[in-house]
Structures are given as structure tokens and as C-alpha cells.
Scaffold this motif. Structure first.
Motif, PDB file in Angstrom:
ATOM      1  N   MET A  42     -58.686  13.311  17.487  1.00 32.19           N
ATOM      2  CA  MET A  42     -58.253  11.920  17.445  1.00 32.19           C
ATOM      3  C   MET A  42     -58.876  11.262  16.221  1.00 32.19           C
ATOM      4  O   MET A  42     -59.791  11.817  15.610  1.00 32.19           O
ATOM      5  CB  MET A  42     -58.672  11.178  18.705  1.00 32.19           C
ATOM      6  N   ILE A  43     -58.379  10.088  15.880  1.00 28.99           N
ATOM      7  CA  ILE A  43     -58.981   9.296  14.798  1.00 28.99           C
ATOM      8  C   ILE A  43     -59.571   8.033  15.423  1.00 28.99           C
ATOM      9  O   ILE A  43     -58.878   7.297  16.129  1.00 28.99           O
ATOM     10  CB  ILE A  43     -57.940   8.907  13.730  1.00 28.99           C
ATOM     11  N   LEU A  44     -60.840   7.817  15.166  1.00 28.55           N
ATOM     12  CA  LEU A  44     -61.527   6.612  15.611  1.00 28.55           C
ATOM     13  C   LEU A  44     -61.691   5.703  14.402  1.00 28.55           C
ATOM     14  O   LEU A  44     -62.231   6.120  13.375  1.00 28.55           O
ATOM     15  CB  LEU A  44     -62.901   6.952  16.186  1.00 28.55           C
ATOM     16  N   THR A  45     -61.210   4.470  14.507  1.00 26.95           N
ATOM     17  CA  THR A  45     -61.392   3.491  13.444  1.00 26.95           C
ATOM     18  C   THR A  45     -62.404   2.460  13.911  1.00 26.95           C
ATOM     19  O   THR A  45     -62.181   1.756  14.891  1.00 26.95           O
ATOM     20  CB  THR A  45     -60.061   2.809  13.070  1.00 26.95           C
ATOM     21  N   GLN A  91     -60.316   1.076  17.212  1.00 26.36           N
ATOM     22  CA  GLN A  91     -58.960   1.568  17.417  1.00 26.36           C
ATOM     23  C   GLN A  91     -59.039   3.089  17.545  1.00 26.36           C
ATOM     24  O   GLN A  91     -59.752   3.742  16.783  1.00 26.36           O
ATOM     25  CB  GLN A  91     -58.058   1.171  16.249  1.00 26.36           C
ATOM     26  N   VAL A  92     -58.322   3.608  18.534  1.00 24.65           N
ATOM     27  CA  VAL A  92     -58.255   5.042  18.789  1.00 24.65           C
ATOM     28  C   VAL A  92     -56.831   5.492  18.527  1.00 24.65           C
ATOM     29  O   VAL A  92     -55.881   4.849  18.987  1.00 24.65           O
ATOM     30  CB  VAL A  92     -58.659   5.345  20.255  1.00 24.65           C
ATOM     31  N   GLN A  93     -56.677   6.588  17.786  1.00 27.81           N
ATOM     32  CA  GLN A  93     -55.357   7.150  17.525  1.00 27.81           C
ATOM     33  C   GLN A  93     -55.348   8.605  17.960  1.00 27.81           C
ATOM     34  O   GLN A  93     -56.176   9.402  17.533  1.00 27.81           O
ATOM     35  CB  GLN A  93     -54.994   7.060  16.042  1.00 27.81           C
ATOM     36  N   LYS A 152     -48.813   0.737  11.672  1.00 30.10           N
ATOM     37  CA  LYS A 152     -49.920   1.278  10.892  1.00 30.10           C
ATOM     38  C   LYS A 152     -51.266   0.876  11.462  1.00 30.10           C
ATOM     39  O   LYS A 152     -51.401  -0.089  12.177  1.00 30.10           O
ATOM     40  CB  LYS A 152     -49.822   0.794   9.453  1.00 30.10           C
ATOM     41  N   MET A 153     -52.285   1.650  11.033  1.00 31.83           N
ATOM     42  CA  MET A 153     -53.660   1.355  11.410  1.00 31.83           C
ATOM     43  C   MET A 153     -54.074   0.041  10.751  1.00 31.83           C
ATOM     44  O   MET A 153     -53.653  -0.264   9.650  1.00 31.83           O
ATOM     45  CB  MET A 153     -54.593   2.454  10.912  1.00 31.83           C
ATOM     46  N   HIS A 154     -54.912  -0.732  11.432  1.00 32.52           N
ATOM     47  CA  HIS A 154     -55.394  -1.974  10.828  1.00 32.52           C
ATOM     48  C   HIS A 154     -56.412  -1.652   9.747  1.00 32.52           C
ATOM     49  O   HIS A 154     -56.996  -0.591   9.733  1.00 32.52           O
ATOM     50  CB  HIS A 154     -55.976  -2.901  11.891  1.00 32.52           C
TER      51      HIS A 154
END
Length: 157
Positions: A42-45, A91-93, A152-154
Motif C-alpha cells: 500500500m502507499i501511506l501518505t 491517506q492510505v492507498q 489523485k493523491m492530495h
């Protein structure tokens, strides 16, 4: 007599090569190919604790119901964990799905003992290569009542 500069409570930082290897999934996500890795990464922002800029970190995870769990394999020295502690709204993706949520450190040893076997089952023999099992920090990201984010991601303002 010399005084030691560091103590045994500070885990070593990952080697340059290991750190770079851990970042490559982020490139696939940026290219729109995150769905290829969604079962594993996952991607953690997070918001940078010093700069305030958005920081994207690829992480291994497990999902149990409406909660995503991640371990910081380098203990409290991980930059993403320091950023999360300074600003827990993240944010989690996972693949093409994104959620705004709040990360929570799980301090209960029983909770770690409950989640770790599922993590080991999913990632197998790779776990000891990337995680100091004696310094794990567990973080939970609840998704049930959180806002699913389209598009899109912030980025940092």
C-alpha cells in the motif's frame, strides 16, 4: 573513558540499498500500476513533520475487516512513523482505492501478537529481511467510517 554516542534502544537505519529497494513500489503506483501490487503493498501518505509536504511511503500491510495494519520494522526510527506521530491524519492507498483516515499506534502487546501471525503468513520468509522483529511498532488505519477519496493523491498546500 569515552561515553557511547548511541544506545541499544535506537535501531540502525536501513542500508542505502535496502532503503532504495523498499521504495520501488512507489514508482509503480505513480505510474498508475498500483493495482499490480495492491495485494502486497500500500502507499501511506503522511504530512512531513518538518516540511509539511506530502510524503508517500510504500508499506507492506494486512487488512482485517475494515482495518489496515502496518508494522514499522525499524521501530520508532522510521520517518513515516515519526511523521504519523506528528500528524496522524493520513491517506492510505491500496491499488486504485484511497481513504483518508487516522493512524493509531497500537501499544498493546496482545494486539501485536494477534496481528503478527497474519503478517508472517502473508509475507513469509521475507519478514526477517526487512523487519527487526524485536522492535516492531504496529499501526492501525480504520477504514469503516472514513472517507473514500476519488481521483489523485492530495499534495501539500
Amino acid at each position: 573513558m569515552a561515553i557511547p554516542i548511541s544506545d541499544d534502544t535506537t535501531p540502525p537505519r536501513p542500508s542505502w540499498l535496502r532503503a532504495r529497494f523498499a521504495k520501488w513500489p512507489g514508482l509503480l503506483y505513480r505510474l498508475g500500476l498500483g493495482f499490480l501490487l495492491a495485494r502486497q503493498v500500500m502507499i501511506l501518505t503522511t504530512r512531513g513533520r518538518v516540511t509539511g509536504r506530502a510524503r508517500r511511503t510504500p508499506l507492506w500491510y494486512i487488512r482485517q475487516g475494515d482495518v489496515i495494519y502496518c508494522f514499522s520494522g525499524w521501530g520508532h526510527s522510521s520517518d513515516w512513523l515519526k511523521n504519523l506521530q506528528a500528524s496522524p491524519d493520513v491517506q492510505v492507498q491500496v491499488g486504485n482505492n484511497r481513504w483518508e483516515t487516522r493512524g493509531t499506534l497500537m501499544h498493546e502487546p496482545l494486539e501485536i501478537e494477534r496481528v503478527l501471525p497474519s503478517f508472517r503468513e502473508k509475507y513469509g520468509r521475507l519478514v526477517p529481511l526487512f523487519y527487526h522483529l524485536d522492535r516492531l511498532v504496529l499501526v492501525a488505519f480504520p477504514l469503516a467510517s472514513q472517507k473514500k477519496v476519488p481521483g489523485k493523491m492530495h499534495d501539500a498546500n
